[in-house]
Design a protein around this motif. Structure first.
Motif, short mmCIF file in Angstrom:
data_model
loop_
_atom_site.label_atom_id
_atom_site.label_comp_id
_atom_site.label_asym_id
_atom_site.label_seq_id
_atom_site.Cartn_x
_atom_site.Cartn_y
_atom_site.Cartn_z
N PRO A 264 0.72 -1.32 -0.10
CA PRO A 264 0.08 -0.03 -0.33
C PRO A 264 0.82 1.29 -0.15
O PRO A 264 1.72 1.24 0.90
CB PRO A 264 -0.83 -0.22 1.29
N GLY B 137 -1.90 -10.01 0.52
CA GLY B 137 -3.07 -9.15 1.25
C GLY B 137 -3.57 -8.47 -0.14
O GLY B 137 -3.22 -8.79 -1.24
N LYS B 138 -4.51 -7.34 0.38
CA LYS B 138 -5.22 -6.47 -0.54
C LYS B 138 -4.91 -4.95 -0.11
O LYS B 138 -4.55 -4.74 1.14
CB LYS B 138 -6.66 -6.56 -0.58
N ALA B 139 -5.32 -4.13 -1.06
CA ALA B 139 -5.36 -2.85 -0.80
C ALA B 139 -6.40 -1.88 -0.52
O ALA B 139 -6.68 -1.04 -0.19
CB ALA B 139 -4.28 -2.09 -1.98
N ASP B 140 -7.50 -2.83 -0.67
CA ASP B 140 -8.92 -2.29 -0.26
C ASP B 140 -9.17 -1.09 -1.13
O ASP B 140 -9.86 -0.03 -0.69
CB ASP B 140 -9.09 -2.03 1.09
N GLY B 141 -8.68 -0.86 -2.57
CA GLY B 141 -8.98 0.22 -3.26
C GLY B 141 -8.27 1.38 -3.38
O GLY B 141 -8.42 2.48 -3.95
N ARG C 90 -9.43 8.48 4.14
CA ARG C 90 -10.82 8.28 3.41
C ARG C 90 -10.80 9.19 2.19
O ARG C 90 -10.56 10.47 2.32
CB ARG C 90 -11.82 8.72 4.34
N GLY D 284 -7.07 2.00 -8.02
CA GLY D 284 -7.18 0.65 -7.77
C GLY D 284 -7.84 -0.12 -8.52
O GLY D 284 -8.70 0.40 -9.37
#
Length: 776
Positions: free
Chosen positions: A379, A522-526, A436, A595
Motif C-alpha cells: 500500500p 493481502g489487499k489494498a482495499d481500493g 478516506r 485501484g
C-alpha cells in the motif's frame, strides 16, 4: 614483401570502403538548383521518421530493415535532450540512448540519416524534449535567449556534436542534413534566437552538411534565416501545391521537401483512437514524387513511448497515451500493415528499371501469457519515503523530482468547511481525509475545486496525492510545472484561507524505487498501492499486457518501465517487447493509483488500442440545448474567400467581451458540413489572444463518429486537426468560445482545412461578442 604490402593495402581499402573512412570514398550531399545533390547527382529524399528511444535497442536493426524494405533511403530522427541529460551535466548515450550506434546501423543497411537535435523537438514527448530541471529556475524562459537556458543548450549541443558530428557524409558517415530548432514559427517570432541555435549547431561540429529549419506553410517566414534551407510540414490530404506555393515564390530554385508528412496522428487518454486513410497518404506521397519533392514520413514507425516520457497538448490539457502507434505503416510492434504495402507498391514503381525492394524481415515472434493472478501488495501510504518539510505548497520540481507522483500532507489546525481549491492540479489528484477518499480532480476537465461534504475537524490528516501525467510538449505551455503549482485554500463564502505547513513525499517512477517497497500478501482495499508478481515463460516473445481490469498507473517488467495505463482508454494494453523477457522467471510490478477491479494481467497476441470507456459527453452541446441569437446584434457580418490558407478579418471598431460566437450560415461546397482547422481572436494590439484558458461553451454539431473532430480543435494549435459538423445537420452552425476573461476584440483569423478545395469551408458568417454568455 611487395606481395605482403599489396595484400595489406587491399585489406585497408576493403576495410575503409566498408566503414566509409577513406577520403575518396566519402559522399557529398548538398543543396542544388531545384534539387538535392548526392555526389553531384539529383537525389530525392524518401525519409522514414523513427525515434530510437521508442524502439527497444535489440530491435533497432529490425525496424531499420523494415524501413529499407518499404522503399525509404533515409531515416529521420530527433535527439531527445531530456533523455540524454536526466540531470545537469550527467549525460547518457549508452544502450537504448546510443544514437551514434543507431546511425551506424542505418549506414550498414545503406540508409542516410537526417538529425534533428532540437533542442526542442515536440514529438508528443515529455516537455518537447526539454529537461524538467530547467523549471527549477523560477524565471527561466524556455526557447528564448534567456542566458541560463542558452548556456545549457550550448552544453547539450556540444555533447551531441561529440556523438554525431564525425558521422556526417563528408567524414565517412551517413548524416546528410541537420535541423535547427523545430517548428519555431508555431512558438514565436525571434530570429535572433533561431540564429543563436544555428550557431550552436555549427559550433558543435555540424559544418559539412546542409542545415535546415522546418515550419508550417502558414508561418515559415516568421523566423526564416537566409543561410538555411527551408522545409514545410503538413499532413495527409493536404493540398500539395498550396503548401509549397509561398516557398516557391520566395525561393523558386530551392529543393522542396515536406520534412514531416503526417501519416496518422497520436492518441490522447479519454479520446478515440486516431487513424488516417491509407489511400490518401499514398496519394499525397505520389503527388510529391511526381513533382520531385522530397519527404519524411512522420511517422513511418511510431513505436512506444515507454515509461514516463509521454507528453501532453494544451489547450486544453490532454495527455498522450503510451502507445505511439500513430496509425503508421509499421505498427507499434513492428508489423507490416495495409498502409505499409500500399506505400511499398508505390515506392517500388519509382525505382530505376530492373531494381527491386528487399523483402521485409520476419516479424518478431508473439506469445500469449497466461493470466497473472497471484500478487503481493505494498500500500502506497504504508510505504512512503523520507519526508520533506515546507510551509508553502511548491511544485514537484522544487523538491528535486522530475516525474511520477507526489504526496502533499498537512494536519488541519482548525475546522474547515466549504470548498477546497487547489491552484493548480498538475495533473490528476486524489484527496483523502484520514485515509478516506474525498474526491478526484482531473486537469483535463479543468477540475481544481472539491466541495467538502460537512466539516473536516481540527487534527484531520489531509492528503493530496498528485500524479504528473506528462509535461506539455507544445507552445508556451511547455513551462509546465508538476504537482501543485501555487496554493491550496479553503473557500467559504467570500473568504479564502490558505493551508500551510506541508509534509511532502516524493514517489518517483524508477524501478529501483518501486521494487524496494514492503510487499506482502493481502489487499489494498481500493487505495493506491504497488503490486508485485512473478510469472514463468517457456520462451520469450512479444506480447501485449491486458490492463483492462486495472485503474490508473504504470507497469514495470524485469526493470523496464513499459508505460502508463488508464481504464478510460482508448489504449487498454501495453506493448511488452520480447527482448525484455526471459525464459524462466520474470518480475512484474504495477502501480495502481486508483485501484483495480481485479488484479489480473494476461499477455495477449494482439493490442487493444481503440477501446474507449469514458462516460463524459463527446460533444459540447447538452441534450436539448439550442443557442438563441434572436435579438442579438452581430458585431461583424462577412463572407470568407474561397480556398486554403489563413484569412484575417478586422472589425470596423473594437468590441469588449468574453464570449465569442461564430455563426456560420453557408458554405462553398453545398454540403451540410462546416469545418474549421484553427481560429484566432485578435486583441487590442491586433495580435492573437492567448488561447491558454479558452473553453468551448457550445457547438451545435461535432463529428465524433469517424474521428476526433470536436470544436476544441479550433484552438489546439494543430493546423491538421479540425472541428467538423456532422453531415446530416443543416446550416447554420454555431460555435461559442469562452475566452477566459473580458477582452478588447478587434477581429479574428480563420484557417480552413488543408485539403484541396478546403472541404466544408464556411462562406457566409456572423460574429457576436458579449461580456456574458448567450442564452440557450
Amino acid at each position: 614483401m611487395k606481395r605482403l604490402l599489396a595484400f595489406g593495402l587491399s585489406l585497408l581499402l576493403a576495410f575503409g570502403a566498408a566503414n566509409g573512412i577513406l577520403a575518396q570514398e566519402h559522399d557529398k550531399f548538398e543543396v542544388g538548383q531545384g534539387t538535392f545533390l548526392l555526389n553531384g547527382k539529383p537525389f530525392v529524399i524518401k525519409a522514414a521518421e523513427v525515434h530510437y528511444p521508442r524502439i527497444p535497442e535489440p530491435y533497432w536493426e529490425h525496424r531499420i530493415e523494415m524501413c529499407k524494405a518499404l522503399g525509404m533511403n533515409t531515416l529521420c530522427l530527433y535527439v531527445f535532450w531530456n533523455l540524454h541529460e536526466p540531470s545537469p551535466g550527467q549525460f547518457d548515450f549508452s544502450g537504448n540512448n546510443d544514437i551514434a550506434r543507431f546511425c551506424r546501423l542505418a549506414q550498414k543497411h545503406g540508409m542516410y540519416v537526417i538529425v534533428r537535435p532540437g533542442p526542442y523537438v515536440c514529438a508528443e514527448w515529455e516537455m518537447g524534449g526539454l529537461p524538467w530541471w530547467l523549471l527549477k529556475k523560477d524565471d527561466v524562459r524556455l526557447r528564448t535567449l534567456d542566458p541560463y537556458y542558452m548556456e545549457r543548450v550550448g552544453i547539450f549541443m556540444k555533447e551531441v556534436g561529440r556523438q554525431l558530428a564525425d558521422l556526417q557524409v563528408s567524414r565517412g558517415g551517413n548524416i546528410i542534413m541537420v535541423q535547427v530548432e523545430n517548428e519555431y514559427g508555431s512558438y514565436g517570432t525571434d530570429k535572433p534566437y533561431v540564429s543563436a541555435i544555428r550557431d550552436l549547431v555549427r559550433a558543435s561540429g555540424f559544418t559539412d552538411v546542409p542545415l535546415f529549419q522546418c515550419d508550417w506553410s502558414s508561418n515559415f517566414t516568421n523566423n526564416a534565416l537566409d543561410d538555411l534551407l527551408w522545409t514545410v510540414n503538413f499532413g495527409t490530404g493536404a493540398n500539395i501545391d498550396e503548401q509549397f506555393r509561398k516557398l516557391k515564390s520566395l525561393r523558386p530554385d530551392t529543393p522542396l521537401m515536406c520534412s514531416e508528412f503526417w501519416s496518422g496522428w497520436f492518441d490522447h487518454w479519454g479520446r478515440k483512437h486516431e487513424t488516417r486513410d491509407a489511400a490518401t497518404m499514398v496519394s499525397g506521397i505520389k503527388d510529391m514524387l511526381d513533382r520531385g519533392i522530397s519527404f519524411s514520413l512522420y511517422m513511418t514507425h511510431g513505436g512506444t513511448t515507454f515509461g514516463w516520457w509521454g507528453g501532453a497538448n494544451n489547450p486544453a490539457y490532454s495527455a498522450m497515451c503510451s502507445s505511439y502507434d500513430y496509425d503508421a505503416p509499421i505498427s507499434e510492434a513492428g508489423w507490416t500493415t495495409r498502409k505499409y504495402f500500399k506505400l511499398r507498391d508505390l515506392l517500388q514503381s519509382y525505382l530505376p528499371a530492373g531494381e527491386t525492394l528487399s523483402e521485409p524481415p520476419a516479424p518478431i515472434p508473439v506469445i500469449e501469457v497466461p493470466a497473472i493472478t497471484r500478487w503481493q501488495v505494498a500500500p502506497l501510504f504504508d510505504n512512503l519515503p523520507a519526508p520533506k518539510q515546507t510551509e508553502d505548497i511548491r511544485p514537484m520540481e522544487q523538491f528535486d523530482q522530475g516525474w511520477g507522483t507526489i504526496l502533499y500532507r498537512t494536519t488541519l489546525k482548525d475546522d474547515i468547511s466549504g470548498t477546497l481549491h487547489i491552484d493548480e492540479v498538475h495533473d490528476w489528484a486524489q484527496v483523502f481525509a484520514d485515509g478516506r477518499l474525498l474526491g478526484r480532480l482531473d486537469r483535463r476537465q479543468g477540475e481544481f475545486t472539491l466541495p467538502l461534504k460537512g466539516t473536516l475537524k481540527k487534527g484531520t490528516r489531509l492528503d493530496i496525492l498528485v500524479e504528473a501525467m506528462g509535461r506539455v510538449n507544445f507552445d508556451k505551455s511547455i513551462h509546465d510545472r508538476k504537482g501543485i503549482t501555487r496554493r491550496v485554500e479553503v473557500l467559504s463564502g467570500d473568504t479564502a484561507r490558505e493551508l500551510k505547513g506541508w509534509t511532502v513525499y516524493n514517489l518517483p517512477p524508477f524501478h529501483d524505487f518501486v521494487s524496494h517497497r514492503n510487499y506482502r500478501p493481502g489487499k489494498a482495499d481500493g487505495m493506491p498501492a504497488y503490486y508485485r508478481a512473478t510469472f514463468k515463460l517457456d520462451r520469450p516473445g512479444d506480447t501485449f499486457l491486458d490492463m483492462r481490469t486495472w485503474g490508473k498507473g504504470m507497469v514495470w517488467v524485469n526493470g523496464h518501465a513499459l508505460g502508463r495505463f488508464w481504464e478510460i482508454g482508448p489504449q487498454q494494453t501495453l506493448y511488452m517487447p520480447g527482448c525484455w523477457l526471459k525464459k524462466g522467471e520474470n518480475e512484474i510490478i504495477v502501480l495502481d493509483l486508483k485501484g483495480p477491479a481485479e488484479t489480473c494481467v494476461a499477455g495477449l497476441a494482439t493490442p487493444i488500442l481503440d477501446q474507449l470507456r469514458v462516460k463524459a459527453p463527446e460533444t459540447h452541446r447538452k441534450d436539448g440545448q439550442n443557442l438563441k441569437l434572436d435579438g442579438e446584434t452581430p458585431v461583424h457580418t462577412g463572407t470568407f474567400a474561397s480556398g486554403n490558407g489563413w484569412q484575417e478579418v478586422k472589425f470596423d471598431h473594437p468590441v469588449e467581451g468574453r464570449f465569442f460566437c461564430l455563426d456560420a450560415t453557408s458554405n462553398y461546397d453545398g454540403s451540410n458540413i462546416a469545418a474549421i482547422a484553427e481560429l484566432d481572436v485578435l486583441g487590442a494590439d491586433g495580435k492573437p489572444l492567448s488561447r491558454e484558458h479558452w473553453t468551448v461553451v457550445y457547438a451545435d454539431s461535432e463529428e465524433t463518429r469517424s474521428g476526433n473532430r470536436t470544436a476544441d480543435k479550433v484552438y489546439d494549435l494543430q493546423e491538421s486537426t479540425f472541428w467538423q459538423t456532422v453531415d446530416n445537420t443543416a446550416y447554420p452552425h454555431q460555435l461559442v468560445i469562452d475566452l477566459g476573461r473580458n477582452c478588447r476584440v478587434t477581429g479574428f483569423r480563420m484557417l480552413p482545412r488543408a485539403e484541396a478545395g478546403a472541404p466544408g469551408q464556411v462562406k457566409d458568417y456572423r460574429i457576436y461578442v458579449k461580456a456574458k454568455d448567450f442564452a440557450y
